[in-house]
Design a protein around this motif. Structure first.
Motif, PDB file in Angstrom:
ATOM      1  N   LEU A  27     -10.298  17.616   7.118  1.00 26.09           N
ATOM      2  CA  LEU A  27     -11.200  18.138   8.114  1.00 26.09           C
ATOM      3  C   LEU A  27     -12.242  19.376   7.180  1.00 26.09           C
ATOM      4  N   ILE A  28     -11.281  19.994   6.314  1.00 20.93           N
ATOM      5  CA  ILE A  28     -12.134  21.025   5.650  1.00 20.93           C
ATOM      6  C   ILE A  28     -13.051  20.606   4.486  1.00 20.93           C
ATOM      7  N   ALA A  29     -12.581  19.667   4.059  1.00 16.30           N
ATOM      8  CA  ALA A  29     -13.476  18.693   2.887  1.00 16.30           C
ATOM      9  C   ALA A  29     -14.653  18.231   3.579  1.00 16.30           C
ATOM     10  N   ALA A  86      -8.917  30.333   9.848  1.00 13.15           N
ATOM     11  CA  ALA A  86      -9.941  30.412   9.775  1.00 13.15           C
ATOM     12  C   ALA A  86     -11.084  29.479   9.215  1.00 13.15           C
ATOM     13  N   LEU A  87     -10.687  28.835   7.924  1.00 13.86           N
ATOM     14  CA  LEU A  87     -11.392  27.703   7.378  1.00 13.86           C
ATOM     15  C   LEU A  87     -11.546  26.569   8.213  1.00 13.86           C
ATOM     16  N   TYR A  88     -10.263  26.202   8.786  1.00 23.61           N
ATOM     17  CA  TYR A  88     -10.112  25.164   9.704  1.00 23.61           C
ATOM     18  C   TYR A  88     -10.880  25.466  10.951  1.00 23.61           C
ATOM     19  N   ASP A  89     -10.908  26.400  11.504  1.00 22.75           N
ATOM     20  CA  ASP A  89     -11.761  26.802  12.694  1.00 22.75           C
ATOM     21  C   ASP A  89     -13.028  26.810  12.399  1.00 22.75           C
ATOM     22  N   VAL A  90     -13.604  27.112  11.342  1.00 25.23           N
ATOM     23  CA  VAL A  90     -15.021  26.934  10.888  1.00 25.23           C
ATOM     24  C   VAL A  90     -15.383  25.381  10.759  1.00 25.23           C
ATOM     25  N   ALA A  91     -14.555  24.698  10.249  1.00 26.10           N
ATOM     26  CA  ALA A  91     -14.670  23.408   9.905  1.00 26.10           C
ATOM     27  C   ALA A  91     -14.594  22.544  11.100  1.00 26.10           C
ATOM     28  N   CYS A  92     -13.833  22.907  12.051  1.00 24.67           N
ATOM     29  CA  CYS A  92     -14.036  22.232  13.352  1.00 24.67           C
ATOM     30  C   CYS A  92     -15.273  22.472  14.026  1.00 24.67           C
ATOM     31  N   ALA A  93     -15.755  23.809  13.989  1.00 27.96           N
ATOM     32  CA  ALA A  93     -17.143  24.116  14.715  1.00 27.96           C
ATOM     33  C   ALA A  93     -18.266  23.181  14.022  1.00 27.96           C
ATOM     34  N   ARG A  94     -18.205  23.146  12.789  1.00 28.73           N
ATOM     35  CA  ARG A  94     -19.429  22.229  11.954  1.00 28.73           C
ATOM     36  C   ARG A  94     -19.500  20.896  12.181  1.00 28.73           C
ATOM     37  N   LEU A  95     -18.005  20.460  12.605  1.00 30.15           N
ATOM     38  CA  LEU A  95     -17.923  18.935  12.694  1.00 30.15           C
ATOM     39  C   LEU A  95     -17.708  18.717  14.258  1.00 30.15           C
TER      40      LEU A  95
END
Length: 103
Positions: A27-29, A86-95
């Motif tokens: 997900l992050i990638a 925090a990266l996971y949360d930002v990744a979720c928001a982006r996707l």
């Protein structure tokens, strides 16, 4: 120069991320990579400034993705979890993915 973590911290975090959170790595990638259609992602290292993932796209392209910690530089092992979450949360928001609750 970014803080360097010891071998025990690296092994512990990387083992946990790659064994227990492979979906989060992907997900992050997918959220941060400029490559389209990332199909594989493994966290390979981190330091006080960022995490780093080895990624593969559907067309076979390999790349290394370095993503800065959202909260800025860190120096303590306990801070790594906070920044990966925090990266996971930002990744979720982006996707456009609903993030799961964090314990």
């Amino acid at each position: 120069m970014a803080h360097t973590f010891d071998d025990d911290a690296l092994a512990g975090v990387l083992g946990h991320m790659n064994d227990d959170h492979s979906d989060d790595n992907l997900l992050i990638a997918r959220a941060f990579s400029p490559l389209p259609d990332v199909i594989s992602s493994q966290m390979v290292t981190f330091d006080g400034a960022a995490g780093q993932w080895r990624i593969v796209a559907a067309d076979g392209t390999h790349d290394v993705l370095r993503v800065p910690w959202p909260g800025g530089e860190i120096t303590e092992r306990r801070e790594v979890r906070r920044e990966i979450v925090a990266l996971y949360d930002v990744a979720c928001a982006r996707l456009g993915v609903t993030p799961r609750p964090h314990a």
